[in-house]
Design a protein around this motif. Structure first.
Motif, mmCIF file in Angstrom:
data_model
loop_
_atom_site.group_PDB
_atom_site.id
_atom_site.type_symbol
_atom_site.label_atom_id
_atom_site.label_comp_id
_atom_site.label_asym_id
_atom_site.label_seq_id
_atom_site.Cartn_x
_atom_site.Cartn_y
_atom_site.Cartn_z
ATOM 1 N N ALA A 9 6.808 14.639 16.585
ATOM 2 C CA ALA A 9 6.368 14.218 17.915
ATOM 3 C C ALA A 9 5.005 14.797 18.290
ATOM 4 C CB ALA A 9 7.408 14.605 18.964
ATOM 5 N N LYS A 10 4.544 15.798 17.542
ATOM 6 C CA LYS A 10 3.225 16.376 17.806
ATOM 7 C C LYS A 10 2.105 15.568 17.159
ATOM 8 C CE LYS A 10 5.042 21.102 18.110
ATOM 9 N NZ LYS A 10 5.055 22.444 17.470
ATOM 10 N N HIS A 11 2.447 14.584 16.336
ATOM 11 C CA HIS A 11 1.450 13.768 15.639
ATOM 12 C C HIS A 11 1.388 12.379 16.269
ATOM 13 C CE1 HIS A 11 0.765 16.401 12.066
ATOM 14 N NE2 HIS A 11 1.913 16.897 12.472
ATOM 15 N N ASP A 12 0.173 11.937 16.582
ATOM 16 C CA ASP A 12 0.000 10.594 17.126
ATOM 17 C C ASP A 12 0.279 9.536 16.071
ATOM 18 O OD1 ASP A 12 -0.668 11.358 19.681
ATOM 19 O OD2 ASP A 12 -2.831 11.312 19.328
ATOM 20 N N ALA A 13 0.789 8.403 16.519
ATOM 21 C CA ALA A 13 0.892 7.243 15.641
ATOM 22 C C ALA A 13 -0.508 6.887 15.141
ATOM 23 C CB ALA A 13 1.512 6.074 16.388
ATOM 24 N N PHE A 14 -0.577 6.186 14.013
ATOM 25 C CA PHE A 14 -1.887 5.882 13.422
ATOM 26 C C PHE A 14 -1.816 4.564 12.671
ATOM 27 C CE2 PHE A 14 0.554 8.654 10.638
ATOM 28 C CZ PHE A 14 0.491 8.031 9.395
ATOM 29 N N THR A 15 -2.967 4.107 12.236
ATOM 30 C CA THR A 15 -3.060 2.855 11.488
ATOM 31 C C THR A 15 -3.621 3.122 10.095
ATOM 32 O OG1 THR A 15 -3.374 1.526 13.484
ATOM 33 C CG2 THR A 15 -4.109 0.550 11.402
ATOM 34 N N LEU A 16 -2.954 2.565 9.074
ATOM 35 C CA LEU A 16 -3.448 2.647 7.703
ATOM 36 C C LEU A 16 -4.010 1.295 7.294
ATOM 37 C CD1 LEU A 16 -0.562 4.603 5.920
ATOM 38 C CD2 LEU A 16 -2.810 5.491 6.603
ATOM 39 N N THR A 17 -5.114 1.322 6.584
ATOM 40 C CA THR A 17 -5.722 0.112 6.051
ATOM 41 C C THR A 17 -5.703 0.168 4.532
ATOM 42 O OG1 THR A 17 -7.171 -0.151 7.979
ATOM 43 C CG2 THR A 17 -7.814 -1.299 5.956
ATOM 44 N N PHE A 18 -5.263 -0.922 3.921
ATOM 45 C CA PHE A 18 -5.198 -1.027 2.467
ATOM 46 C C PHE A 18 -6.184 -2.114 2.035
ATOM 47 C CE2 PHE A 18 -1.212 0.483 4.072
ATOM 48 C CZ PHE A 18 -0.829 1.486 3.201
ATOM 49 N N ALA A 19 -7.348 -1.701 1.554
ATOM 50 C CA ALA A 19 -8.402 -2.654 1.201
ATOM 51 C C ALA A 19 -8.817 -2.574 -0.257
ATOM 52 C CB ALA A 19 -9.636 -2.421 2.091
ATOM 53 N N GLU A 20 -8.404 -1.505 -0.953
ATOM 54 C CA GLU A 20 -8.863 -1.282 -2.319
ATOM 55 C C GLU A 20 -7.690 -0.980 -3.254
ATOM 56 O OE1 GLU A 20 -11.946 -1.612 -3.308
ATOM 57 O OE2 GLU A 20 -12.888 -1.827 -1.322
ATOM 58 N N PHE A 21 -7.795 -1.495 -4.469
ATOM 59 C CA PHE A 21 -6.859 -1.127 -5.524
ATOM 60 C C PHE A 21 -7.396 0.084 -6.275
ATOM 61 C CE2 PHE A 21 -5.838 -5.634 -5.008
ATOM 62 C CZ PHE A 21 -4.453 -5.607 -5.016
ATOM 63 N N GLY A 22 -6.507 0.780 -6.916
ATOM 64 C CA GLY A 22 -6.901 1.864 -7.803
ATOM 65 C C GLY A 22 -6.026 1.842 -9.038
ATOM 66 N N ARG A 40 18.036 7.769 5.677
ATOM 67 C CA ARG A 40 18.949 8.639 6.417
ATOM 68 C C ARG A 40 18.611 8.677 7.898
ATOM 69 N NH1 ARG A 40 20.351 13.612 8.440
ATOM 70 N NH2 ARG A 40 22.248 14.598 7.596
ATOM 71 N N ALA A 41 17.331 8.788 8.225
ATOM 72 C CA ALA A 41 16.939 8.873 9.635
ATOM 73 C C ALA A 41 15.473 8.512 9.774
ATOM 74 C CB ALA A 41 17.186 10.280 10.184
ATOM 75 N N THR A 42 15.095 8.119 10.989
ATOM 76 C CA THR A 42 13.716 7.783 11.315
ATOM 77 C C THR A 42 13.229 8.709 12.420
ATOM 78 O OG1 THR A 42 14.070 5.466 10.752
ATOM 79 C CG2 THR A 42 12.156 5.961 12.127
ATOM 80 N N TYR A 43 12.077 9.321 12.204
ATOM 81 C CA TYR A 43 11.505 10.233 13.186
ATOM 82 C C TYR A 43 10.241 9.612 13.772
ATOM 83 C CZ TYR A 43 14.749 13.699 11.440
ATOM 84 O OH TYR A 43 15.889 14.356 11.092
ATOM 85 N N ARG A 44 10.236 9.463 15.079
ATOM 86 C CA ARG A 44 9.110 8.812 15.741
ATOM 87 C C ARG A 44 7.928 9.756 15.910
ATOM 88 N NH1 ARG A 44 10.444 3.914 16.910
ATOM 89 N NH2 ARG A 44 12.494 3.309 17.706
ATOM 90 N N LEU A 45 6.749 9.180 15.745
ATOM 91 C CA LEU A 45 5.517 9.892 16.064
ATOM 92 C C LEU A 45 5.199 9.684 17.537
ATOM 93 C CD1 LEU A 45 3.387 8.780 12.977
ATOM 94 C CD2 LEU A 45 4.804 10.840 13.203
ATOM 95 N N ALA A 46 4.250 10.479 18.055
ATOM 96 C CA ALA A 46 3.824 10.307 19.437
ATOM 97 C C ALA A 46 3.055 9.000 19.567
ATOM 98 C CB ALA A 46 2.940 11.476 19.866
ATOM 99 N N ARG A 47 3.090 8.435 20.746
ATOM 100 C CA ARG A 47 2.289 7.237 20.992
ATOM 101 C C ARG A 47 0.811 7.593 20.961
ATOM 102 N NH1 ARG A 47 4.724 5.701 26.559
ATOM 103 N NH2 ARG A 47 4.940 7.946 26.552
#
Length: 241
Positions: free
Chosen positions: A70-83, A176-183
């Motif tokens: 809960a101390k970490h804000d939600a975020f966005t990941l971008t997938f644009a490159e292969f490796g 098993r469980a899902t832990y929500r990040l901060a908005r």
């Protein structure tokens, strides 16, 4: 770097992972990438493998996990490159920092935890495995063709609002469980005029779980996930997480 690559390549070929029933890990699911993945498990980026054995995850641990995430804000990941890695085709999640920050906090709170059981030194970089079924003789041609097929589907974006705790039952990894990040700040601003969180549910409906106020139950994750390294150094010895 060359020594690290050789070490990971050797581990990829051994097919040896010392998982036992009850072993756990934290991952971020990436549903948008599911159509691209060819390794037989839901698309994901590993946050930490392994976590503590399931038998140690009591009410106190669940509460501490809820508070930590809960101390970490939600975020966005971008997938644009292969490796590429020996035997592996992967997508590089950008930015790396939010995933690394989660990993760091978990290992600070549980200092006995060593990412990837120490098989790759300090660990591997965040990554999303697309395929890891080809050997040295076939990987270049096979992954060239697969990458050309999938490239038009990029870039992909994933809005990460939660982290998934998964457990190995001896045959497959299960949720098993899902832990929500901060908005994120913009979401907090949008909800500022509402009386309470329930007035505007940005994360979707869900029931409470016995594993803490912010841990929500979720469906079973099929197949033994196999993840691959972005850099020598991530979710596979290196092939399974």
């Amino acid at each position: 770097m060359i020594e690290d690559e050789r070490r990971v390549e050797n581990d990829l070929e051994t097919e040896w992972w010392p998982d036992i029933p009850g072993d756990t890990a934290f991952t971020v699911k990436v549903p948008a990438a599911d159509p691209l993945v060819r390794d037989g498990c839901p698309a994901h980026v590993t946050v930490l493998y392994p976590f503590v054995h399931e038998s140690r995850i009591d009410a106190r641990a669940c509460r501490e996990l809820s508070e930590l995430f809960a101390k970490h804000d939600a975020f966005t990941l971008t997938f644009a490159e292969f490796g590429r890695y020996p035997g592996v085709l992967y997508l590089d999640p950008r930015p790396h920092d939010p995933i690394k920050a989660l990993t760091k906090d978990l290992t600070l709170h549980w200092p006995e935890l060593v990412p990837y059981r120490g098989l790759f030194g300090a660990g591997l970089e965040p990554h999303l495995t697309v395929a890891n079924h080809e050997g040295p003789a076939t990987q270049d041609a096979a992954y060239d063709a697969l990458q050309a097929e999938l490239a038009p589907l990029l870039p992909l974006q994933c809005h990460v609002h939660a982290v998934q705790l998964v457990v190995w039952d001896g045959e497959r990894w299960q949720d098993r469980a899902t832990y929500r990040l901060a908005r994120r700040p913009v979401e907090r601003a949008l909800t500022a005029g509402f009386g309470h969180r329930g007035d505007l549910d940005l994360d979707g409906p869900g029931e409470r779980s016995p594993c803490g106020d912010e841990a929500l139950p979720s469906r079973v994750q099929g197949g033994r996930g196999r993840v691959v390294p972005v850099e020598a150094g991530s979710d596979d010895q290196a092939g399974r997480r």
